[in-house]
Scaffold this motif. Sequence first.
Motif, short mmCIF file in Angstrom:
data_model
loop_
_atom_site.label_atom_id
_atom_site.label_comp_id
_atom_site.label_asym_id
_atom_site.label_seq_id
_atom_site.Cartn_x
_atom_site.Cartn_y
_atom_site.Cartn_z
N LYS A 59 -62.57 -53.00 -38.92
CA LYS A 59 -63.52 -53.99 -39.45
C LYS A 59 -62.83 -54.95 -40.41
O LYS A 59 -63.09 -56.16 -40.41
CB LYS A 59 -64.67 -53.27 -40.14
N PHE A 60 -61.95 -54.40 -41.25
CA PHE A 60 -61.20 -55.24 -42.20
C PHE A 60 -60.34 -56.25 -41.46
O PHE A 60 -60.30 -57.44 -41.83
CB PHE A 60 -60.33 -54.34 -43.08
N SER A 61 -59.66 -55.82 -40.40
CA SER A 61 -58.78 -56.73 -39.67
C SER A 61 -59.57 -57.78 -38.91
O SER A 61 -59.10 -58.91 -38.74
CB SER A 61 -57.89 -55.95 -38.71
N ASP A 62 -60.78 -57.44 -38.45
CA ASP A 62 -61.61 -58.44 -37.79
C ASP A 62 -62.05 -59.53 -38.76
O ASP A 62 -62.20 -60.69 -38.37
CB ASP A 62 -62.85 -57.77 -37.18
N ARG A 63 -62.25 -59.15 -40.00
CA ARG A 63 -62.75 -60.11 -40.98
C ARG A 63 -61.64 -60.88 -41.67
O ARG A 63 -61.75 -62.10 -41.87
CB ARG A 63 -63.60 -59.38 -42.02
N TYR A 64 -60.56 -60.19 -42.05
CA TYR A 64 -59.51 -60.82 -42.85
C TYR A 64 -58.20 -61.03 -42.10
O TYR A 64 -57.32 -61.69 -42.63
CB TYR A 64 -59.24 -59.97 -44.10
N GLY A 65 -58.07 -60.46 -40.91
CA GLY A 65 -56.86 -60.67 -40.14
C GLY A 65 -56.07 -59.39 -39.91
O GLY A 65 -56.16 -58.44 -40.69
N ARG A 66 -55.29 -59.38 -38.83
CA ARG A 66 -54.48 -58.20 -38.50
C ARG A 66 -53.31 -58.03 -39.48
O ARG A 66 -52.98 -56.93 -39.89
CB ARG A 66 -53.92 -58.32 -37.08
N ARG A 67 -52.69 -59.15 -39.83
CA ARG A 67 -51.50 -59.10 -40.67
C ARG A 67 -51.77 -58.48 -42.04
O ARG A 67 -51.04 -57.58 -42.46
CB ARG A 67 -50.91 -60.50 -40.81
N PRO A 68 -52.80 -58.92 -42.78
CA PRO A 68 -53.06 -58.28 -44.08
C PRO A 68 -53.36 -56.79 -43.95
O PRO A 68 -52.92 -55.99 -44.80
CB PRO A 68 -54.28 -59.05 -44.60
N ALA A 69 -54.07 -56.40 -42.90
CA ALA A 69 -54.40 -54.99 -42.72
C ALA A 69 -53.14 -54.15 -42.54
O ALA A 69 -52.99 -53.08 -43.14
CB ALA A 69 -55.34 -54.81 -41.52
N MET A 70 -52.21 -54.65 -41.71
CA MET A 70 -50.98 -53.88 -41.49
C MET A 70 -50.10 -53.85 -42.73
O MET A 70 -49.50 -52.82 -43.06
CB MET A 70 -50.22 -54.47 -40.30
#
Length: 214
Positions: A59-70
């Motif tokens: 859910k975090f990556s859908d909202r803020y992006g894949r790169r920040p999540a990783m």
Amino acid sequence: MKRLSVLMAVCFVDMLGLMLVAPLMPFYATRMNAPEWMVGWLISAFAVAQLISSPIWGKFSDRYGRRPAMLIGLSGSALAYLVFGFATSLWMLFASRLVQGLGGGTTGVAQAYVADTMAPAERAKALGWISAATSAGVLIGPVIGSVARSFGTEVPGMVAAGLMLLCVVFAWRWLPESRVHHTHTRAANSCRPTGRSRKHSGRSSSIRRRPRIA
């Protein structure tokens, strides 16, 4: 192909760090006089934390992006390995495993990155390469952990943390965000006719097809 290579390196190092310390966990626990039944809970703490965090990371990556999540997940894993290396009590080992699991929830984010950047015909092959890189980390990690352990009890954790920080640098430098296209999708959707406009256009076309006879 460059993005896929970097993503493979990230997944390889991520699993390498995990398997570098995981086989050593029972020995560290017994060295701290942990009862036998607690060793199993200590090992499964990672999976429990990963199970909880995976949907949250998605859910975090859908909202803020894949790169920040990783990047956040990998940085958290590096911190967890440092705690593991210098742990002096059982609660520190548990904390290390839980934080590792929370950071390990980014595996699905990496797969989503592939889905974002690869053409449909190339996705299966790209996911296969990601799986191969992960398996290679599982294969090599225990070997490196055993060698590092011979230099001191804190060395495996330090090596794993160093690899994770190196992985963060690689991802920061060569892994751009994959979800920049979502703004174009919204713009395209905004240009589509609404239900009312479609209704009026349908009526107009019907009138044109069946003109009234005077």
